[in-house]
Design an enzyme around this catalytic site. Structure first.
Site, short mmCIF file in Angstrom:
data_model
loop_
_atom_site.label_atom_id
_atom_site.label_comp_id
_atom_site.label_asym_id
_atom_site.label_seq_id
_atom_site.Cartn_x
_atom_site.Cartn_y
_atom_site.Cartn_z
N ILE A 118 -19.50 -3.59 0.22
CA ILE A 118 -18.90 -4.49 1.01
C ILE A 118 -19.11 -3.95 2.47
O ILE A 118 -18.58 -2.89 2.72
CB ILE A 118 -17.49 -5.10 0.72
CG1 ILE A 118 -17.28 -5.17 -0.73
CG2 ILE A 118 -16.89 -5.81 1.63
CD1 ILE A 118 -18.07 -6.60 -0.95
N TYR A 121 -15.55 7.17 -10.95
CA TYR A 121 -15.36 5.69 -10.54
C TYR A 121 -15.80 4.86 -11.64
O TYR A 121 -15.14 3.65 -11.80
CB TYR A 121 -15.82 5.60 -9.02
CG TYR A 121 -15.69 4.28 -8.28
CD1 TYR A 121 -14.58 3.68 -8.13
CD2 TYR A 121 -17.01 3.65 -7.96
CE1 TYR A 121 -14.60 2.61 -7.52
CE2 TYR A 121 -16.87 2.19 -7.42
CZ TYR A 121 -15.61 1.91 -7.03
OH TYR A 121 -15.44 0.67 -6.45
N ASP A 165 0.87 -1.09 0.05
CA ASP A 165 0.01 0.00 -0.08
C ASP A 165 0.96 1.25 -0.15
O ASP A 165 2.05 0.83 0.04
CB ASP A 165 -0.95 0.20 1.31
CG ASP A 165 -2.31 0.79 1.02
OD1 ASP A 165 -2.26 1.63 0.22
OD2 ASP A 165 -2.98 0.43 1.56
N ILE A 166 0.24 2.49 -0.09
CA ILE A 166 1.03 3.73 0.07
C ILE A 166 0.55 4.08 1.49
O ILE A 166 1.37 5.23 1.97
CB ILE A 166 0.89 4.59 -1.08
CG1 ILE A 166 -0.83 5.02 -0.91
CG2 ILE A 166 1.32 4.30 -2.13
CD1 ILE A 166 -1.35 6.06 -1.75
N LYS A 184 -13.79 2.24 -13.84
CA LYS A 184 -14.03 0.57 -13.64
C LYS A 184 -14.59 -0.03 -15.03
O LYS A 184 -14.18 -1.11 -15.17
CB LYS A 184 -15.02 0.28 -12.55
CG LYS A 184 -14.37 0.58 -10.96
CD LYS A 184 -13.36 -0.17 -10.71
CE LYS A 184 -12.84 -0.21 -9.53
NZ LYS A 184 -11.95 -1.12 -8.89
#
Ligand code: NAI
Ligand code: AKB
Length: 313
Positions: free
Chosen positions: A155, A125, A18-19, A129
């Site tokens: 989720i 977004y 990750d960052i 996608k």
């Protein structure tokens, strides 16, 4: 997902990245490296140094965050994905990257939305996608890159804070219920959206990741577990947690996003091809969220006040 991959393939064989600084658990259970998906060479170095075969690419800017910062959304979601895809092509990697119900748009049929239908999203977004899905399929056709994707619903998880999405309310509401026994929803009472509990999401993602090539009749799959509105979720919270739980509604810009998304998705292909079979319904999700978050809010030091690491000098 990292824990599940490590349990299956061995801790040292799964390189988390990750960052952002990892949690203590992530740091303690196996290798963790800084990796900016915008830096192709740095990603390539990780692939070479660690002998990587499979990539599970989660990095993305979610729907609400993407509307707040469109150039960041375009950059991370498109350039970041293209870097990973090119890496997969160059090093013969299997690549799984999730898509979203947010890839659908206002002209998509809202009920039992099929895998193949009108896809004209009107968020950064969603646009990125759809780009990801199409580019992945193109690399599959043209260069035989083993690209796989599934369109997650919202989720729900107790393990990490929501990351700037339109479905965040369905996580925030549990924290608010435990802290204040009330919640102000940024989506209207009757906004029905597809949702899934994180455990179903992880199981399904592993199933698709491990499915034999010949089982896959397509490269991008809808997955649906349950669906509810804020009012229905609040009703279940009242039943299980507290009769006095109060919900009020103050829709913001995220309402317009939610209004373009499916109410339910058809996921027969995922069930047939690689065994998608979610087990958590709305009541199960409410039960497990309170089971997990209850202790966090019990008297004592609140979780967000606990230091992850301390320097004593
Ligand atoms: N959480 C949900 O409800 C859903 C998630 N998804 C997809 O699942 C994936 C994971 O989503 P979440 O974990 O919820 O998102 P999140 O926002 O919690 O995590 C995204 C991660 O990407 C990282 N990131 C951002 N810029 C980066 C960069 N330049 N280089 C490397 N990493 C970078 C962030 O630090 C963060 O850890 C995303 O692809 C998302 O589109 C799809 C549908 C629903
Ligand atoms: C459904 C998603 O992709 C995500 N949770 C979001 O709300 O942006």
């Amino acid at each position: 997902m990292v824990n599940t991959l490590r349990a299956k393939f061995g801790s040292e064989n799964v390189i988390a990245s990750d960052i952002k600084k990892p949690s203590i658990e992530q740091r303690n259970t196996g290798p963790f490296v800084y990796a900016d998906v915008l830096n192709y060479r740095a990603l390539e170095q990780i692939v070479v140094d660690y002998g990587i075969d499979w990539v599970v690419h989660f990095s993305a800017i979610l729907s609400a965050a993407g509307e707040r910062n469109p150039s960041l959304g375009l950059n991370v979601n498109m350039t970041g994905f293209q870097n990973v895809l090119d890496l997969a092509k160059a090093h013969n990697l299997r690549l799984l990257s999730p898509s979203t119900m947010g890839a659908f748009g206002p002209t998509t049929p809202k009920d039992s939305t099929p895998d193949l239908t009108v896809m004209r999203p009107n968020t950064i977004y969603g646009i990125t996608k759809v780009h990801m899905e199409l580019l992945g399929e193109y690399y599959r056709e043209k260069y035989q890159v083993d690209f796989r994707s599934l369109r997650y619903p919202g989720i729900i998880s107790a393990d990490s804070p929501p990351g700037g999405g339109t479905t965040d309310y369905a996580v925030d509401i549990f924290h608010a219920a435990l802290k204040h026994n009330s919640y102000e929803s940024f989506l209207d009472a009757d906004t029905r959206l597809p949702m899934a509990y994180i455990d179903d999401c992880i199981v399904g993602t592993m199933q698709l990741l491990e499915a034999p090539q010949e089982a896959l009749t397509q490269r991008v799959y809808n997955v649906h577990a349950c669906d509810f509105s804020p009012e229905e979720l609040a009703g279940e919270i009242r039943r299980q947690h507290s009769d006095a739980f109060a919900i009020t509604y103050r829709p913001d810009f995220r309402q317009a996003i939610a209004d373009t998304w499916p109410r339910t998705m058809a996921d027969e292909a995922a069930r047939r091809d690689w065994g998608w079979n979610p087990v958590f319904g709305t009541a199960d999700i409410v039960r497990v969220m309170f089971d997990k978050l209850g202790p966090v809010y019990s008297p004592g030091l609140a979780a967000e006040e606990m230091p992850a690491a301390v320097v004593a000098s």
